[in-house]
Design a protein around this motif. Sequence first.
Motif, PDB file in Angstrom:
ATOM      1  N   LEU A  49      -2.280 -91.395  50.562  1.00  0.00           N
ATOM      2  CA  LEU A  49      -3.196 -91.115  49.465  1.00  0.00           C
ATOM      3  C   LEU A  49      -3.990 -89.839  49.716  1.00  0.00           C
ATOM      4  O   LEU A  49      -4.296 -89.091  48.788  1.00  0.00           O
ATOM      5  N   PHE A  50      -4.300 -89.564  50.985  1.00  0.00           N
ATOM      6  CA  PHE A  50      -5.025 -88.354  51.346  1.00  0.00           C
ATOM      7  C   PHE A  50      -4.084 -87.236  51.783  1.00  0.00           C
ATOM      8  O   PHE A  50      -4.250 -86.077  51.375  1.00  0.00           O
ATOM      9  N   LEU A  51      -3.115 -87.570  52.621  1.00  0.00           N
ATOM     10  CA  LEU A  51      -2.292 -86.547  53.256  1.00  0.00           C
ATOM     11  C   LEU A  51      -1.323 -85.878  52.283  1.00  0.00           C
ATOM     12  O   LEU A  51      -1.106 -84.667  52.373  1.00  0.00           O
ATOM     13  N   ASN A  52      -0.744 -86.652  51.377  1.00  0.00           N
ATOM     14  CA  ASN A  52       0.236 -86.070  50.461  1.00  0.00           C
ATOM     15  C   ASN A  52      -0.377 -85.019  49.537  1.00  0.00           C
ATOM     16  O   ASN A  52       0.157 -83.910  49.424  1.00  0.00           O
ATOM     17  N   PRO A  53      -1.492 -85.285  48.843  1.00  0.00           N
ATOM     18  CA  PRO A  53      -2.089 -84.238  47.989  1.00  0.00           C
ATOM     19  C   PRO A  53      -2.534 -83.012  48.788  1.00  0.00           C
ATOM     20  O   PRO A  53      -2.359 -81.879  48.334  1.00  0.00           O
ATOM     21  N   THR A  54      -3.113 -83.236  49.973  1.00  0.00           N
ATOM     22  CA  THR A  54      -3.554 -82.109  50.801  1.00  0.00           C
ATOM     23  C   THR A  54      -2.369 -81.258  51.218  1.00  0.00           C
ATOM     24  O   THR A  54      -2.410 -80.022  51.164  1.00  0.00           O
ATOM     25  N   SER A  55      -1.289 -81.921  51.645  1.00  0.00           N
ATOM     26  CA  SER A  55      -0.084 -81.195  52.047  1.00  0.00           C
ATOM     27  C   SER A  55       0.510 -80.431  50.873  1.00  0.00           C
ATOM     28  O   SER A  55       0.948 -79.281  51.020  1.00  0.00           O
ATOM     29  N   THR A  56       0.510 -81.050  49.691  1.00  0.00           N
ATOM     30  CA  THR A  56       1.051 -80.390  48.498  1.00  0.00           C
ATOM     31  C   THR A  56       0.253 -79.136  48.150  1.00  0.00           C
ATOM     32  O   THR A  56       0.820 -78.092  47.793  1.00  0.00           O
ATOM     33  N   SER A  85      -6.019 -87.316  61.591  1.00  0.00           N
ATOM     34  CA  SER A  85      -7.207 -86.588  62.040  1.00  0.00           C
ATOM     35  C   SER A  85      -7.716 -85.595  60.999  1.00  0.00           C
ATOM     36  O   SER A  85      -8.867 -85.157  61.060  1.00  0.00           O
ATOM     37  N   LEU A  86      -6.867 -85.239  60.025  1.00  0.00           N
ATOM     38  CA  LEU A  86      -7.246 -84.281  58.986  1.00  0.00           C
ATOM     39  C   LEU A  86      -7.345 -84.934  57.607  1.00  0.00           C
ATOM     40  O   LEU A  86      -7.398 -84.240  56.604  1.00  0.00           O
ATOM     41  N   SER A  87      -7.388 -86.242  57.566  1.00  0.00           N
ATOM     42  CA  SER A  87      -7.425 -86.943  56.282  1.00  0.00           C
ATOM     43  C   SER A  87      -8.819 -86.913  55.646  1.00  0.00           C
ATOM     44  O   SER A  87      -8.950 -87.048  54.434  1.00  0.00           O
ATOM     45  N   ARG A 135     -10.549 -76.428  54.889  1.00  0.00           N
ATOM     46  CA  ARG A 135     -10.816 -76.499  56.324  1.00  0.00           C
ATOM     47  C   ARG A 135      -9.558 -76.180  57.140  1.00  0.00           C
ATOM     48  O   ARG A 135      -9.607 -75.458  58.139  1.00  0.00           O
ATOM     49  N   ILE A 136      -8.428 -76.719  56.705  1.00  0.00           N
ATOM     50  CA  ILE A 136      -7.172 -76.471  57.423  1.00  0.00           C
ATOM     51  C   ILE A 136      -6.808 -74.997  57.369  1.00  0.00           C
ATOM     52  O   ILE A 136      -6.398 -74.402  58.378  1.00  0.00           O
ATOM     53  N   MET A 137      -6.961 -74.379  56.194  1.00  0.00           N
ATOM     54  CA  MET A 137      -6.623 -72.958  56.071  1.00  0.00           C
ATOM     55  C   MET A 137      -7.546 -72.085  56.921  1.00  0.00           C
ATOM     56  O   MET A 137      -7.114 -71.104  57.512  1.00  0.00           O
ATOM     57  N   MET A 138      -8.825 -72.470  57.005  1.00  0.00           N
ATOM     58  CA  MET A 138      -9.756 -71.712  57.830  1.00  0.00           C
ATOM     59  C   MET A 138      -9.459 -71.879  59.314  1.00  0.00           C
ATOM     60  O   MET A 138      -9.783 -71.005  60.123  1.00  0.00           O
ATOM     61  N   PHE A 155      -9.588 -80.814  71.899  1.00  0.00           N
ATOM     62  CA  PHE A 155     -10.046 -81.945  71.081  1.00  0.00           C
ATOM     63  C   PHE A 155     -11.507 -81.785  70.685  1.00  0.00           C
ATOM     64  O   PHE A 155     -11.865 -81.943  69.508  1.00  0.00           O
ATOM     65  N   TRP A 156     -12.361 -81.450  71.656  1.00  0.00           N
ATOM     66  CA  TRP A 156     -13.792 -81.342  71.382  1.00  0.00           C
ATOM     67  C   TRP A 156     -14.105 -80.132  70.513  1.00  0.00           C
ATOM     68  O   TRP A 156     -15.011 -80.186  69.675  1.00  0.00           O
ATOM     69  N   MET A 157     -13.351 -79.055  70.692  1.00  0.00           N
ATOM     70  CA  MET A 157     -13.589 -77.869  69.867  1.00  0.00           C
ATOM     71  C   MET A 157     -13.247 -78.169  68.408  1.00  0.00           C
ATOM     72  O   MET A 157     -13.951 -77.734  67.489  1.00  0.00           O
ATOM     73  N   GLN A 158     -12.197 -78.909  68.182  1.00  0.00           N
ATOM     74  CA  GLN A 158     -11.828 -79.302  66.829  1.00  0.00           C
ATOM     75  C   GLN A 158     -12.896 -80.194  66.209  1.00  0.00           C
ATOM     76  O   GLN A 158     -13.215 -80.064  65.015  1.00  0.00           O
ATOM     77  N   ARG A 159     -13.476 -81.089  67.014  1.00  0.00           N
ATOM     78  CA  ARG A 159     -14.531 -81.965  66.517  1.00  0.00           C
ATOM     79  C   ARG A 159     -15.768 -81.162  66.131  1.00  0.00           C
ATOM     80  O   ARG A 159     -16.384 -81.415  65.087  1.00  0.00           O
ATOM     81  N   VAL A 160     -16.143 -80.211  66.967  1.00  0.00           N
ATOM     82  CA  VAL A 160     -17.318 -79.391  66.682  1.00  0.00           C
ATOM     83  C   VAL A 160     -17.092 -78.546  65.428  1.00  0.00           C
ATOM     84  O   VAL A 160     -17.942 -78.482  64.523  1.00  0.00           O
ATOM     85  N   GLU A 161     -15.919 -77.900  65.366  1.00  0.00           N
ATOM     86  CA  GLU A 161     -15.593 -77.055  64.215  1.00  0.00           C
ATOM     87  C   GLU A 161     -15.567 -77.866  62.924  1.00  0.00           C
ATOM     88  O   GLU A 161     -16.121 -77.461  61.894  1.00  0.00           O
ATOM     89  N   GLY A 162     -14.937 -79.045  62.988  1.00  0.00           N
ATOM     90  CA  GLY A 162     -14.859 -79.902  61.813  1.00  0.00           C
ATOM     91  C   GLY A 162     -16.231 -80.417  61.393  1.00  0.00           C
ATOM     92  O   GLY A 162     -16.551 -80.454  60.206  1.00  0.00           O
ATOM     93  N   GLY A 163     -17.060 -80.801  62.376  1.00  0.00           N
ATOM     94  CA  GLY A 163     -18.386 -81.311  62.072  1.00  0.00           C
ATOM     95  C   GLY A 163     -19.261 -80.274  61.382  1.00  0.00           C
ATOM     96  O   GLY A 163     -19.914 -80.568  60.379  1.00  0.00           O
ATOM     97  N   VAL A 164     -19.262 -79.051  61.920  1.00  0.00           N
ATOM     98  CA  VAL A 164     -20.070 -77.980  61.332  1.00  0.00           C
ATOM     99  C   VAL A 164     -19.585 -77.659  59.917  1.00  0.00           C
ATOM    100  O   VAL A 164     -20.383 -77.506  58.985  1.00  0.00           O
TER     101      VAL A 164
END
Length: 213
Positions: A49-56, A85-87, A135-138, A155-164
Amino acid sequence: MNNKSYYLIPSFTMKTRLNKTALWVCITIITAIVLKILFNGIASGEMILFLNPTSTMLEYILNKHAQSTTSGFFFPDLHIMIDRSLSSENFLVMVFFVLSCTAPYHILKAWKAILLYGAILLASFVLTLAISAVRIMMALPVIRLQDSQPWLNSFWMQRVEGGVFYIIALQLVYLVFRNIFIHMKQQHDLQHPQASAVRHNLLVTYRRNSHLH
């Protein structure tokens, strides 16, 4: 109108609006909890439900083809996997909670409030998909540096980047919808001048009582 009636009307109006606000806040909290429980119960491979539209959206914007896998969608040309992790399901819950708690349900009739509630839920889902794609494109430039700078893709860098990123996105979404809701209130006041006068009287009475105490 005597003084007794003058104070009964504002008091009744204020009580009604407080009750409506409390009701919709409770409904919002319950919905957010139910959504969180449902998302936690969904397996990683079932987040279509989340991944398919985002991927499209990414396929269309980046003109890249994605391969469907058991855990998500893989972009061979970009070397990235769109998985659980990107849903951004937690972001959806936060967006819905913030917007629904900000919405002026108390000025609307029941059926209009229900429509607004449903519209906020749908808008939260659409915004989550769009913001997740952004977010994925950035993050693509960072992903391309993972060979020379592996710590950037840790892993932690992705968490920090995603959180901000999501905190900034949530603030922007809130500001945009807050202005929309303020406009709704203003339009309601123009169409219902008597209700606006009652709110003004309530505010004046409250300020007078505050000064007295």
